[in-house]
Design a protein around this motif. Structure first.
Motif, PDB file in Angstrom:
ATOM      1  N   ALA A 224       0.875  -1.171   0.000  1.00  0.00           N
ATOM      2  CA  ALA A 224       0.000   0.000   0.000  1.00  0.00           C
ATOM      3  C   ALA A 224       0.909   1.217   0.000  1.00  0.00           C
ATOM      4  CB  ALA A 224      -0.924   0.008   1.212  1.00  0.00           C
ATOM      5  N   ALA A 225       0.547   2.224  -0.765  1.00  0.00           N
ATOM      6  CA  ALA A 225       1.439   3.372  -0.934  1.00  0.00           C
ATOM      7  C   ALA A 225       0.905   4.580  -0.154  1.00  0.00           C
ATOM      8  CB  ALA A 225       1.621   3.679  -2.416  1.00  0.00           C
ATOM      9  N   TYR A 226       0.331   5.558  -0.833  1.00  0.00           N
ATOM     10  CA  TYR A 226      -0.148   6.764  -0.135  1.00  0.00           C
ATOM     11  C   TYR A 226      -1.395   6.415   0.662  1.00  0.00           C
ATOM     12  CZ  TYR A 226      -1.007  11.672   0.814  1.00  0.00           C
ATOM     13  OH  TYR A 226      -1.170  12.876   1.451  1.00  0.00           O
ATOM     14  N   THR A 227      -1.360   6.682   1.959  1.00  0.00           N
ATOM     15  CA  THR A 227      -2.401   6.223   2.877  1.00  0.00           C
ATOM     16  C   THR A 227      -2.825   7.349   3.807  1.00  0.00           C
ATOM     17  OG1 THR A 227      -1.434   3.999   2.866  1.00  0.00           O
ATOM     18  CG2 THR A 227      -2.953   4.501   4.655  1.00  0.00           C
ATOM     19  N   SER A 228      -4.114   7.390   4.135  1.00  0.00           N
ATOM     20  CA  SER A 228      -4.568   8.305   5.176  1.00  0.00           C
ATOM     21  C   SER A 228      -5.119   7.540   6.380  1.00  0.00           C
ATOM     22  CB  SER A 228      -5.630   9.270   4.643  1.00  0.00           C
ATOM     23  OG  SER A 228      -6.011  10.182   5.647  1.00  0.00           O
ATOM     24  N   ALA A 229      -5.799   6.436   6.143  1.00  0.00           N
ATOM     25  CA  ALA A 229      -6.394   5.575   7.170  1.00  0.00           C
ATOM     26  C   ALA A 229      -7.767   6.100   7.567  1.00  0.00           C
ATOM     27  CB  ALA A 229      -5.502   5.409   8.389  1.00  0.00           C
ATOM     28  N   ASN A 230      -8.664   5.179   7.804  1.00  0.00           N
ATOM     29  CA  ASN A 230     -10.054   5.525   8.065  1.00  0.00           C
ATOM     30  C   ASN A 230     -10.242   6.280   9.369  1.00  0.00           C
ATOM     31  OD1 ASN A 230     -10.809   4.202   5.694  1.00  0.00           O
ATOM     32  ND2 ASN A 230     -10.944   2.238   6.735  1.00  0.00           N
ATOM     33  N   THR A 231      -9.272   6.218  10.263  1.00  0.00           N
ATOM     34  CA  THR A 231      -9.373   6.921  11.535  1.00  0.00           C
ATOM     35  C   THR A 231      -8.578   8.216  11.535  1.00  0.00           C
ATOM     36  OG1 THR A 231      -7.479   5.676  12.413  1.00  0.00           O
ATOM     37  CG2 THR A 231      -9.664   4.746  12.786  1.00  0.00           C
ATOM     38  N   GLY A 232      -8.188   8.662  10.367  1.00  0.00           N
ATOM     39  CA  GLY A 232      -7.259   9.786  10.283  1.00  0.00           C
ATOM     40  C   GLY A 232      -7.844  11.143  10.585  1.00  0.00           C
ATOM     41  N   GLY A 233      -9.157  11.336  10.434  1.00  0.00           N
ATOM     42  CA  GLY A 233      -9.736  12.654  10.594  1.00  0.00           C
ATOM     43  C   GLY A 233      -9.835  13.386   9.270  1.00  0.00           C
ATOM     44  N   TYR A 234     -10.152  14.663   9.300  1.00  0.00           N
ATOM     45  CA  TYR A 234     -10.376  15.474   8.112  1.00  0.00           C
ATOM     46  C   TYR A 234      -9.095  16.208   7.724  1.00  0.00           C
ATOM     47  CZ  TYR A 234     -15.384  14.763   8.932  1.00  0.00           C
ATOM     48  OH  TYR A 234     -16.613  14.205   9.103  1.00  0.00           O
ATOM     49  N   PHE A 235      -8.562  15.858   6.539  1.00  0.00           N
ATOM     50  CA  PHE A 235      -7.317  16.481   6.087  1.00  0.00           C
ATOM     51  C   PHE A 235      -7.363  16.718   4.588  1.00  0.00           C
ATOM     52  CE2 PHE A 235      -6.049  13.888   9.802  1.00  0.00           C
ATOM     53  CZ  PHE A 235      -5.714  14.931  10.652  1.00  0.00           C
ATOM     54  N   SER A 236      -6.417  17.555   4.117  1.00  0.00           N
ATOM     55  CA  SER A 236      -6.318  17.886   2.703  1.00  0.00           C
ATOM     56  C   SER A 236      -4.970  17.415   2.165  1.00  0.00           C
ATOM     57  CB  SER A 236      -6.457  19.396   2.499  1.00  0.00           C
ATOM     58  OG  SER A 236      -7.724  19.842   2.950  1.00  0.00           O
ATOM     59  N   HIS A 237      -4.972  16.964   0.907  1.00  0.00           N
ATOM     60  CA  HIS A 237      -3.794  16.336   0.317  1.00  0.00           C
ATOM     61  C   HIS A 237      -3.615  16.844  -1.117  1.00  0.00           C
ATOM     62  CE1 HIS A 237      -4.263  13.162   3.509  1.00  0.00           C
ATOM     63  NE2 HIS A 237      -5.539  13.475   3.309  1.00  0.00           N
ATOM     64  N   ASP A 238      -2.456  17.422  -1.406  1.00  0.00           N
ATOM     65  CA  ASP A 238      -2.086  17.754  -2.778  1.00  0.00           C
ATOM     66  C   ASP A 238      -1.147  16.663  -3.276  1.00  0.00           C
ATOM     67  OD1 ASP A 238      -3.575  20.066  -2.688  1.00  0.00           O
ATOM     68  OD2 ASP A 238      -1.863  21.367  -2.227  1.00  0.00           O
ATOM     69  N   ILE A 239      -1.614  15.847  -4.210  1.00  0.00           N
ATOM     70  CA  ILE A 239      -0.867  14.686  -4.711  1.00  0.00           C
ATOM     71  C   ILE A 239      -0.615  14.934  -6.199  1.00  0.00           C
ATOM     72  CG2 ILE A 239      -0.860  12.179  -4.930  1.00  0.00           C
ATOM     73  CD1 ILE A 239      -2.939  12.075  -2.686  1.00  0.00           C
ATOM     74  N   ILE A 240       0.622  15.322  -6.545  1.00  0.00           N
ATOM     75  CA  ILE A 240       0.891  15.876  -7.871  1.00  0.00           C
ATOM     76  C   ILE A 240       2.138  15.234  -8.492  1.00  0.00           C
ATOM     77  CG2 ILE A 240       1.326  18.001  -9.165  1.00  0.00           C
ATOM     78  CD1 ILE A 240       0.067  19.559  -6.832  1.00  0.00           C
ATOM     79  N   ASN A 241       1.979  14.709  -9.694  1.00  0.00           N
ATOM     80  CA  ASN A 241       3.104  14.243 -10.531  1.00  0.00           C
ATOM     81  C   ASN A 241       3.981  13.214  -9.829  1.00  0.00           C
ATOM     82  OD1 ASN A 241       2.015  16.193 -12.175  1.00  0.00           O
ATOM     83  ND2 ASN A 241       3.899  17.334 -12.488  1.00  0.00           N
ATOM     84  N   ASN A 242       3.329  12.223  -9.215  1.00  0.00           N
ATOM     85  CA  ASN A 242       4.031  11.099  -8.602  1.00  0.00           C
ATOM     86  C   ASN A 242       3.884   9.856  -9.468  1.00  0.00           C
ATOM     87  OD1 ASN A 242       4.511  12.399  -5.776  1.00  0.00           O
ATOM     88  ND2 ASN A 242       2.333  12.684  -6.143  1.00  0.00           N
ATOM     89  N   TYR A 243       4.796   8.901  -9.297  1.00  0.00           N
ATOM     90  CA  TYR A 243       4.732   7.659 -10.079  1.00  0.00           C
ATOM     91  C   TYR A 243       4.735   6.473  -9.122  1.00  0.00           C
ATOM     92  CZ  TYR A 243       4.939   5.959 -14.917  1.00  0.00           C
ATOM     93  OH  TYR A 243       4.625   5.446 -16.168  1.00  0.00           O
ATOM     94  N   PHE A 244       3.686   5.666  -9.198  1.00  0.00           N
ATOM     95  CA  PHE A 244       3.567   4.443  -8.411  1.00  0.00           C
ATOM     96  C   PHE A 244       3.870   3.256  -9.328  1.00  0.00           C
ATOM     97  CE2 PHE A 244       0.654   7.647  -6.761  1.00  0.00           C
ATOM     98  CZ  PHE A 244       1.004   7.694  -5.424  1.00  0.00           C
ATOM     99  N   ILE A 245       4.823   2.418  -8.916  1.00  0.00           N
ATOM    100  CA  ILE A 245       5.289   1.321  -9.765  1.00  0.00           C
ATOM    101  C   ILE A 245       5.172   0.013  -8.990  1.00  0.00           C
ATOM    102  CG2 ILE A 245       7.169   0.455 -11.192  1.00  0.00           C
ATOM    103  CD1 ILE A 245       8.355   3.331 -11.097  1.00  0.00           C
ATOM    104  N   ALA A 246       4.340  -0.894  -9.485  1.00  0.00           N
ATOM    105  CA  ALA A 246       4.156  -2.186  -8.828  1.00  0.00           C
ATOM    106  C   ALA A 246       5.400  -3.044  -8.966  1.00  0.00           C
ATOM    107  CB  ALA A 246       2.951  -2.904  -9.418  1.00  0.00           C
ATOM    108  N   GLY A 247       5.639  -3.879  -7.974  1.00  0.00           N
ATOM    109  CA  GLY A 247       6.758  -4.812  -8.003  1.00  0.00           C
ATOM    110  C   GLY A 247       6.314  -6.196  -7.574  1.00  0.00           C
ATOM    111  N   PRO A 248       7.239  -7.115  -7.409  1.00  0.00           N
ATOM    112  CA  PRO A 248       6.880  -8.491  -7.054  1.00  0.00           C
ATOM    113  C   PRO A 248       6.073  -8.609  -5.769  1.00  0.00           C
ATOM    114  CG  PRO A 248       9.148  -8.392  -7.805  1.00  0.00           C
ATOM    115  CD  PRO A 248       8.688  -6.972  -7.673  1.00  0.00           C
TER     116      PRO A 248
END
Length: 378
Positions: A224-248
């Motif tokens: 699992a990569a970028y995570t907030s979690a269901n118990t995290g509360g109310y937050f804001s996230h700017d997620i820009i120009n990132n690369y997620f690459i799956a592996g074994p």
């Protein structure tokens, strides 16, 4: 009302950041860039690789208002956790030869403020018998920037930032966490993660229970990569120009965004996911973030200005420049793992499982020759 208050606090924090001078160093970015460190204090030299005593790293960081430089290179083998003082700058780039590293215990900035750390290797590993500690801990700290650092073999987290305020982690390698196998845990914030390479972690890349800027990061071989979690509360996230690459180790490539519920407000653009593990970088756009509320513009006014690279260009830049310099055995192994683009990678239980020298910690050239001049790309 809770979401409104959260956005109001976030906006005020961004405005404050814009007003305050970015004192950390030329090219510093994000919320931690306001850290003043010990740049106006006395210069203290680390003259040996001992765990403690005169001339040691532990002694150098024991006082505030210090600008710390290294006359030696190699690993400092820690017998116990090291607690940093407030208002210090740690200049790992001043070390000669193969650079400087700390192994075997946690580096802690817990409860401290105004800390600048550059070009330092922090590798906890199983030498530390305290599995409840992390490679770097800045819980309840404020105004901290970590730039061109290399983190590996964290047991609880690679980076623990619960309760931390105004932090930046930039141009760094965060690789091979063991124990919980987690990358970074942030609460309170705001935080900036910029231009980092995350390699082979189970989760928390990062766990963001705060208002976050997440720009030009590369995440490889995640469960699992970028995570907030269901118990995290109310937050804001700017997620820009990132690369997620799956592996074994990636069982579900769709967990590039994990536990992002409707309490979260997200501005996501320019992100890519390479899910096919075919040995080539050939991902597709990935900007749908769970059931989060979609923002039409970034919550932080500075986020778009950070996004100087596309996701694909960020892969090239981060693989070439992230981490401490010169590249050592551990970081070279991490980068080469990513360059397999899905073909290699393991989530490790111990640094020894990597098969690298020095019990998995890799070898740094120990020398006290003339210092080298280092220019960082940021």
């Amino acid at each position: 009302m809770a979401r409104f208050l959260g956005l109001l606090i976030a906006t005020l924090s961004v405005c404050l950041q814009a007003v305050l001078a970015q004192n950390a160093f030329s090219g510093a970015v994000g919320f931690g860039a306001i850290a003043t460190g010990g740049n106006s204090g006395s210069t203290v030299h680390v003259t040996n690789l001992a765990d403690s005593g005169t001339g040691s790293f532990r002694d150098a960081v024991s006082g505030s208002n210090r600008n710390i430089v290294f006359d030696v290179a190699g690993y400092i083998v820690l017998k116990s956790a090291v607690s940093l003082s407030s208002s210090i700058t740690i200049n790992g780039q001043t070390a000669p030869g193969g650079g400087i590293g700390l192994m075997g215990a946690e580096i802690s900035a817990s409860g401290k403020s105004n800390i600048i750390i550059r070009n330092l290797r922090m590798r906890q590993g199983t030498m530390d018998s305290d599995t409840g500690k992390s490679a770097f801990n800045m819980g309840d700290a404020k105004n901290v920037i970590l730039d061109h650092c290399s983190f590996a073999y964290g047991q609880f987290d690679s980076i623990d930032a619960v309760g931390a305020v105004n932090i930046t982690v930039s141009n760094s390698i965060i690789a091979f966490p063991i124990g919980q196998q987690f990358g970074a845990h942030v609460e309170t914030g705001p935080s900036t993660f910029y231009g980092n390479l995350w390699v082979s972690a189970h989760n928390r890349q990062p766990l963001s229970k705060d208002n976050t800027q997440y720009v030009n990061n590369i995440v490889y071989n995640y469960q699992a990569a970028y995570t907030s979690a269901n118990t995290g509360g109310y937050f804001s996230h700017d997620i820009i120009n990132n690369y997620f690459i799956a592996g074994p180790s990636t069982s579900s490539a769709g967990d590039d965004y994990y536990q992002m519920d409707n309490k979260q407000s997200v501005y996501a653009t320019g992100n890519f996911l390479d899910s096919n593990k075919d040995g080539a970088l050939n991902g597709a756009a990935a900007n749908s973030v769970g059931s989060a509320v979609v923002l039409s513009k970034p919550w932080a006014s500075t986020s778009l200005g950070l996004a100087t690279n596309s996701a694909a260009a960020a892969v090239t830049s981060v693989l070439a420049n992230a981490g401490a310099t010169p590249r050592d055995e551990v970081d070279t192994f991490a980068v080469n793992t990513v360059k397999s683009y899905g073909k290699s990678g393991t989530i490790y239980k111990s640094q020894a499982d990597t098969g690298l020298s020095n019990g998995g910690y890799g070898t740094l050239t120990a020398t006290s020759t003339k210092k080298r001049a280092v220019q960082f790309a940021v």
